[in-house]
Motif scaffolding. Structure first.
Motif: not given
Length: 422
Positions: A374-391
């Protein structure tokens, strides 16, 4: 045997509801769920229904819902693979055989040149006459390898293809269902065991106590103290605690008649050095069976347990607890056995508390937990794009390793307490 059965009941119920939350919301979002598992490790029971495999696994360390599109779920046909194809009436591929000889005249063999089993759904390669052929693949096509069947997952049915809101709900639903389970258990207890009324009725008077000297008896209903109305047991205890050494005039109801008693609370020093008043009475709240009050009781108990666990978590983070204060599966197993000795209702209270605890722990923003995702989803919402899946995958992998190390350490402490500190 009682401990084993109690642990299976408690553990199974909590994990089942947690994974059921993920499962229901994944299905509602249109995600292909490959497996619904209770436990980890080797499979001891499995049943395929529809496109989902339902399993019970050996190690009681959790469970999982394996969704299409997550890590280790990529299905690819590499160039050079020799496959057998079965077509449906629409001339689309409905079965793909890998790594096996199939004696069936309806099977077409091909050496794969290219394939897309994710978005456009097609397969291209050379048939036995060295001709380049291409077939469309059905959305529900099955890949069969060494007797194991796997349904392909078109991109729109994978976890990653869903909206941020749908993915968030699917992950959050696991912890949410743990709170729902606790709420339902407390309602069940309120209906069948009864809801505490919290009436200020004395259950027992201790010998040689200020209450005994004042003439108090079991069954006395305390109406007022020094003219202040007493409506619930907490009013009584708070008034007594705040007035050590002071003479208190109590109006009690006994056998339908009122009597005035004078009692002087004695000084008692608590562990934190605070001095409070006590009169030496024991309280056991009367129970009332009322469905409406049971629902209210369910909300109240769920909230109170949640607050208590959060407070304990804050103390842990602040360093007021050590590793020795934590319990792993072995410790929970032992505690469940002790709780089970006190009856079914007590075991249900324990189950509700553990369910809330699991829900809260899973919401912590730590890698490999639901809260971490859920934390990564929050980052995605702020950035407007998902975090790199490998990272993101690497972060979760490190989190899993650290959690396993913590689990091993806690389990070792549990074993030491169980066998060496009897």
């Amino acid at each position: 045997m009682q401990t084993i059965l109690a642990f299976i009941l408690v553990f199974g119920l909590i994990v089942f509801f947690h994974e059921l939350g993920h499962f229901i919301f994944a299905k509602r979002s249109g995600i292909l769920v490959r497996e619904f598992a209770i436990g980890m490790g080797p499979k001891i029971f499995g049943m395929k229904k529809g496109e989902t495999l339902y399993t019970i696994r050996l190690l009681p360390l959790g469970g999982y819902v394996r969704m299409a599109g997550e890590e280790f779920d990529q299905i690819e046909l590499q160039p050079g693979y020799r496959v057998g194809l079965v077509l449906n009436d629409d001339e689309k591929v409905e079965k793909i055989y890998l790594n096996q000889n199939v004696q069936n005249p309806n099977v077409l063999f091909m050496e794969v040149e290219r394939a897309d089993l994710n978005k456009d759904l097609w397969i291209e390669g050379y048939d036995e006459e060295e001709r380049l052929v291409r077939f469309d693949v059905a959305r529900n096509a099955i890949i069969i390898e060494n007797g194991e069947e796997t349904v392909i997952a078109p991109f729109d049915r994978t976890f990653e293809a869903k909206s941020l809101w749908q993915r968030t709900l699917t992950i959050f639903a696991g912890p949410l269902f743990n709170f729902i389970l606790a709420f339902v258990i407390f309602i069940f207890l309120g209906i069948f065991q009864g809801v505490p009324t919290n009436e200020p009725i004395i259950s027992e008077v201790m010998d040689d106590s200020p209450a005994a000297e004042a003439g108090m008896k079991a069954g006395d209903y305390v109406k007022s103290i020094n003219g202040h109305p007493i409506d619930k047991w907490e009013d009584l205890t708070n008034y007594v605690k705040e007035n050590p050494g002071k003479e208190l005039s109590m109006i009690v109801e006994r056998g339908g008649q009122e009597a005035e008693l004078t009692v002087v609370p004695e000084y008692v020093e608590l562990e934190n050095g605070e001095k409070v008043g006590q009169i030496g009475v024991i309280y056991q709240s009367p129970l009332e069976k009322n469905p409406i009050k049971a629902v209210v009781y369910g909300f109240q108990q769920t909230w109170e347990y949640t607050v208590l666990i959060l407070q304990a978590l804050v103390h842990l983070i602040a360093g007021h607890f050590s590793l020795d204060d934590l319990a792993g599966p072995v410790g929970i197993y032992q505690a469940t056995g002790e709780v089970a000795k006190h009856g079914f209702f007590t075991l249900m209270y324990w189950t509700a508390a553990l369910s809330i605890n699991l829900g809260i722990m899973n919401l912590l923003p730590l890698p490999a937990l639901d809260g971490g995702r859920l934390m990564f989803f929050s980052i995605e919402a702020l950035r407007g794009k998902p975090v790199d899946r490998k990272k993101e995958g690497m972060v979760h992998f490190v989190g899993i390793v650290l959690l396993m190390i913590l689990m091993i350490a806690v389990t070792w402490n549990d074993i030491q307490r169980l066998f060496f500190h009897q």
